[in-house]
Motif scaffolding. Structure first.
Motif, PDB file in Angstrom:
ATOM      1  N   LEU A 270      52.146 -42.600  58.409  1.00 50.64           N
ATOM      2  CA  LEU A 270      50.712 -42.342  58.292  1.00 50.64           C
ATOM      3  C   LEU A 270      50.172 -42.805  56.943  1.00 50.64           C
ATOM      4  O   LEU A 270      49.137 -43.484  56.872  1.00 50.64           O
ATOM      5  N   LEU A 271      50.863 -42.445  55.875  1.00 50.57           N
ATOM      6  CA  LEU A 271      50.398 -42.774  54.529  1.00 50.57           C
ATOM      7  C   LEU A 271      50.449 -44.270  54.254  1.00 50.57           C
ATOM      8  O   LEU A 271      49.760 -44.767  53.357  1.00 50.57           O
ATOM      9  N   THR A 272      51.255 -45.004  55.017  1.00 51.06           N
ATOM     10  CA  THR A 272      51.363 -46.450  54.832  1.00 51.06           C
ATOM     11  C   THR A 272      50.429 -47.211  55.760  1.00 51.06           C
ATOM     12  O   THR A 272      49.858 -48.241  55.385  1.00 51.06           O
ATOM     13  N   ALA A 273      50.249 -46.700  56.981  1.00 47.57           N
ATOM     14  CA  ALA A 273      49.508 -47.446  58.002  1.00 47.57           C
ATOM     15  C   ALA A 273      48.011 -47.472  57.772  1.00 47.57           C
ATOM     16  O   ALA A 273      47.331 -48.421  58.182  1.00 47.57           O
TER      17      ALA A 273
ATOM     18  N   ILE B 224      51.227 -31.872  59.895  1.00 45.22           N
ATOM     19  CA  ILE B 224      50.947 -33.287  60.176  1.00 45.22           C
ATOM     20  C   ILE B 224      49.499 -33.455  60.625  1.00 45.22           C
ATOM     21  O   ILE B 224      48.783 -34.367  60.181  1.00 45.22           O
ATOM     22  N   MET B 225      49.046 -32.570  61.504  1.00 43.79           N
ATOM     23  CA  MET B 225      47.676 -32.670  62.018  1.00 43.79           C
ATOM     24  C   MET B 225      46.658 -32.436  60.900  1.00 43.79           C
ATOM     25  O   MET B 225      45.592 -33.056  60.889  1.00 43.79           O
ATOM     26  N   ASP B 226      46.999 -31.552  59.953  1.00 46.67           N
ATOM     27  CA  ASP B 226      46.084 -31.335  58.831  1.00 46.67           C
ATOM     28  C   ASP B 226      46.071 -32.548  57.904  1.00 46.67           C
ATOM     29  O   ASP B 226      45.027 -32.888  57.329  1.00 46.67           O
ATOM     30  N   LEU B 227      47.215 -33.209  57.761  1.00 48.88           N
ATOM     31  CA  LEU B 227      47.250 -34.445  56.971  1.00 48.88           C
ATOM     32  C   LEU B 227      46.404 -35.528  57.644  1.00 48.88           C
ATOM     33  O   LEU B 227      45.676 -36.273  56.965  1.00 48.88           O
ATOM     34  N   ILE B 228      46.484 -35.612  58.966  1.00 43.69           N
ATOM     35  CA  ILE B 228      45.657 -36.573  59.700  1.00 43.69           C
ATOM     36  C   ILE B 228      44.176 -36.252  59.504  1.00 43.69           C
ATOM     37  O   ILE B 228      43.346 -37.154  59.330  1.00 43.69           O
ATOM     38  N   ALA B 229      43.838 -34.967  59.498  1.00 46.43           N
ATOM     39  CA  ALA B 229      42.447 -34.569  59.260  1.00 46.43           C
ATOM     40  C   ALA B 229      41.979 -35.018  57.877  1.00 46.43           C
ATOM     41  O   ALA B 229      40.847 -35.503  57.710  1.00 46.43           O
ATOM     42  N   VAL B 230      42.842 -34.884  56.876  1.00 50.91           N
ATOM     43  CA  VAL B 230      42.511 -35.340  55.523  1.00 50.91           C
ATOM     44  C   VAL B 230      42.294 -36.844  55.504  1.00 50.91           C
ATOM     45  O   VAL B 230      41.314 -37.351  54.937  1.00 50.91           O
TER      46      VAL B 230
ATOM     47  N   ILE C 170      47.014 -45.953  64.688  1.00 55.57           N
ATOM     48  CA  ILE C 170      46.221 -46.085  63.466  1.00 55.57           C
ATOM     49  C   ILE C 170      45.646 -47.491  63.397  1.00 55.57           C
ATOM     50  O   ILE C 170      46.374 -48.476  63.594  1.00 55.57           O
ATOM     51  N   GLU C 171      44.358 -47.596  63.135  1.00 58.75           N
ATOM     52  CA  GLU C 171      43.726 -48.885  62.859  1.00 58.75           C
ATOM     53  C   GLU C 171      43.502 -48.970  61.353  1.00 58.75           C
ATOM     54  O   GLU C 171      42.769 -48.163  60.782  1.00 58.75           O
ATOM     55  N   GLY C 172      44.140 -49.923  60.727  1.00 64.02           N
ATOM     56  CA  GLY C 172      44.017 -50.044  59.282  1.00 64.02           C
ATOM     57  C   GLY C 172      42.599 -50.362  58.837  1.00 64.02           C
ATOM     58  O   GLY C 172      41.872 -51.098  59.513  1.00 64.02           O
TER      59      GLY C 172
END
Length: 441
Positions: free
Chosen positions: A177-180, A198-204, A222-224
């Motif tokens: 996630l942090l790279t894509a 993980i879901m909260d990180l995605i929300a951030v 994920i769309e960059g």
């Protein structure tokens, strides 16, 4: 010299404490701040060692960090991100495994990154192979730098990829996630971890401008994008700490109100808590965990990735199961070496036997690999005080619960490791009426 906590046990824990943001989310959101071009603010941040370590790592890389610990508000300005010296990273990171997650953001911001030798709790195999393989898939070049670390570079930038995990690893999912989010093109991850953190990180990341979708079959897409901004976010509550205090209430025959605990992330634990014989009351402020009196019941339990029973809940609950009638079976399927803490419980009088076989459930990936990953707990057995040493963070808190449950005075060595994930645990123990004292070893 290792820290020692003297515990005069045998008394129920009674009272209320407050739990703040999840250790397993807050540190990852702090890393995500590196991806933004403007400052980020996070609230409900706990005062724990892991937050201090990651704050220091960010500062080494040029991030301006301001932390109001009393208010639980953390501000991070990544405007002047820069490379940190390998020696500085190694000296500061210590046993933390967070540096591996800095790689994607640093490759995007600076074109290179460095990973020191990774530590963390020794509860099982936590290889960085997944992390390095994922980074290579995005186009990163990985080479050995010293005997103690690895240097990475991205001379041509990072490009989206497709990846499928053999196991839904939380760390590998976070890495991707942090790279894509800033990689060129689209990325697809199959068999992803979908834990609440993980879901909260995605929300951030979505607040920062990322384009991320999560399918019901553990597929994340994920769309960059070309640029991300800072975020303003309140961290979700720490479900591990909340459950740990709940297990402590059950084991000691007490009643603990955990303010800040939330039901949605803890439903699986609450079901199990009730099956064992515990009771709870859910309010807008938190969850009250109660031993209602009478006998606790033995259970058959299997840990699993979310939405299953969390592996970090297993160790505290095992202590309570020593006080349950009959034979309980616990099958650990997430970390292969997580029953090392039971040797201290046996020393205190618990009847616990560990096995290589997969007991009480379906065969798991550890069944043919000679790991002691199942346990049979026969109870109830009175626990007696002993001198014990903390093995790791969650096992250490379980040792603390056992010492609080046992009759007599126990000396628990290496207790300060608990500060990694439990905010002000000594103050909270005192608020619950525990008779504890830090002493010189």
């Amino acid at each position: 010299m290792k820290s020692v906590l003297r515990v005069n046990g045998g008394q129920p824990l009674v009272g209320e404490i407050t739990v703040r943001g999840a250790k397993n989310f807050v540190s990852k959101a702090m890393v995500a701040s590196l991806l933004g071009t403007s400052p980020s603010v996070m609230r409900n941040v706990p005062e724990i060692n892991d937050v201090q370590i990651v704050a220091g790592l960010l500062q080494l890389h040029g991030v301006a960090v301001s932390w109001d610990q009393a208010a639980g508000v953390l501000s991070m300005d990544p405007t002047n991100v820069d490379l940190a010296g390998a020696g500085e990273i190694e000296a500061h990171a210590g046993s933390s495994r967070i540096p591996i997650l800095l790689c994607g953001p640093l490759l995007h911001r600076l074109g290179e990154a460095y990973i020191p030798d990774l530590g963390g709790c020794r509860i099982g195999d936590r290889p960085i192979n997944y992390h390095l393989d994922i980074l290579r898939k995005f186009g990163a070049e990985v080479e050995k730098y010293t005997d103690r670390g690895i240097q990475l570079s991205a001379p041509n930038g990072l490009v989206g990829t497709k990846y499928e995990l053999n196991y839904p690893s939380v760390g590998a999912t976070e890495q991707l996630l942090l790279t894509a989010v800033l990689a060129e093109g689209k990325t697809e991850l199959r068999n992803a971890a979908i834990e609440p953190e993980i879901m909260d990180l995605i929300a951030v990341l979505q607040k920062m401008g990322a384009l991320i979708s999560v399918d019901t079959d553990r597929v994340i897409r994920i769309e960059g994008v070309e640029q991300l901004q800072g975020f303003n976010h309140t961290a979700l509550s720490d479900r591990i700490e909340s459950a740990s205090w709940g297990a402590a209430a059950l084991a000691t025959g007490g009643e603990v109100m955990v303010r800040g605990a939330t039901q949605p992330e803890m439903m699986t634990f609450l079901n199990t808590f009730r099956k064992v014989g515990g009771d709870f009351d859910i309010t807008d402020d938190g969850i009250r965990f109660v031993h209602p009196g009478g006998k606790l019941r033995s259970i058959v339990l299997e840990t699993d990735v979310h939405p299953g029973f969390m592996t970090d809940w297993q160790q505290p609950l095992v202590v309570a199961l020593t006080q349950a009638e009959g034979l309980s079976i616990v099958h650990e399927t997430v970390y292969e070496n997580r029953f090392g803490f039971t040797s201290a419980l046996r020393k205190m009088g618990a009847h616990i036997q560990v096995y290589r076989e997969c007991l009480g459930g379906t065969p798991c990936r550890f069944g043919q690999r000679n790991f002691y990953h199942s346990a049979a707990i026969s109870g109830p057995t009175p626990l007696t005080a002993a001198d014990i040493a903390v093995p790791d963070l969650r096992g250490g808190f379980s040792h603390l619960i056992a010492a609080l449950t046992a009759q007599g005075t126990s000396n628990v060595q290496g207790i300060k490791i608990i500060n990694r994930g439990y905010e002000n645990f000594l103050g909270k123990l005192e608020a619950l009426g525990a008779d504890v004292e830090m002493v010189e070893p």
